[in-house]
Design a protein around this motif. Sequence first.
Motif, PDB file in Angstrom:
ATOM      1  N   THR A 203      -1.787  -6.631  -7.412  1.00 24.62           N
ATOM      2  CA  THR A 203      -2.132  -6.974  -6.037  1.00 24.62           C
ATOM      3  C   THR A 203      -1.471  -5.977  -5.100  1.00 24.62           C
ATOM      4  O   THR A 203      -0.243  -5.806  -5.143  1.00 24.62           O
TER       5      THR A 203
ATOM      6  N   PRO B 161       0.836  -1.211   0.000  1.00 26.27           N
ATOM      7  CA  PRO B 161       0.000   0.000   0.000  1.00 26.27           C
ATOM      8  C   PRO B 161       0.864   1.251   0.000  1.00 26.27           C
ATOM      9  O   PRO B 161       1.873   1.323   0.705  1.00 26.27           O
TER      10      PRO B 161
ATOM     11  N   SER C 112      -0.902  -5.253  -1.295  1.00 22.67           N
ATOM     12  CA  SER C 112      -0.990  -5.915   0.002  1.00 22.67           C
ATOM     13  C   SER C 112       0.308  -5.759   0.762  1.00 22.67           C
ATOM     14  O   SER C 112       1.391  -5.694   0.163  1.00 22.67           O
TER      15      SER C 112
ATOM     16  N   THR D  62      -6.631  -3.702  -5.909  1.00 20.37           N
ATOM     17  CA  THR D  62      -6.298  -5.066  -6.320  1.00 20.37           C
ATOM     18  C   THR D  62      -7.327  -5.584  -7.315  1.00 20.37           C
ATOM     19  O   THR D  62      -8.532  -5.571  -7.043  1.00 20.37           O
TER      20      THR D  62
ATOM     21  N   LYS E 191      -3.809   1.391  -3.190  1.00 23.06           N
ATOM     22  CA  LYS E 191      -4.560   0.949  -2.024  1.00 23.06           C
ATOM     23  C   LYS E 191      -4.957  -0.522  -2.203  1.00 23.06           C
ATOM     24  O   LYS E 191      -5.050  -0.999  -3.344  1.00 23.06           O
ATOM     25  N   PRO E 192      -5.217  -1.222  -1.131  1.00 28.49           N
ATOM     26  CA  PRO E 192      -5.642  -2.626  -1.268  1.00 28.49           C
ATOM     27  C   PRO E 192      -6.874  -2.777  -2.170  1.00 28.49           C
ATOM     28  O   PRO E 192      -6.984  -3.778  -2.884  1.00 28.49           O
TER      29      PRO E 192
END
Length: 125
Positions: free
Chosen positions: A122, A14, A124, A91, A87-88
């Motif tokens: 992704t 992130p 994370s 994803t 940001k997550p």
Amino acid sequence: QVQLVESGGGLVQPGGSLRLSCAASEITLDYYTIAWFRQAPGKEREGVSVIKSNNGSTFYADSVKGRFTISRDNAKNTVYLQMNSLKPEDTAVYYCAASGWTIATIDSTNEYNYWGQGTQVTVSS
């Protein structure tokens, strides 16, 4: 045979950045409106950004405005999506798409003639 090939996806923390590329063969991207879409697991494909064929104007989904930048390198026949402050919730599998319609938007996938195979992003820790 027209091909759009995305690259540049991967795993990032992130707040990090990635730059996606969409390279084309058999078509000249400058003549097409090019968009980036994304699809997260269990969700519908959504439009992220578009760059118009006629004047190069750009538009972004509210969720990525100020963080993502779409651009085009005509010499390389490639469109890019620079993604910052990831940001997550970013994803997803990211797809580029080409439309022969100048008026194509990111509101509908039906307006696009050609699609790439997608690249996984992704975000994370």
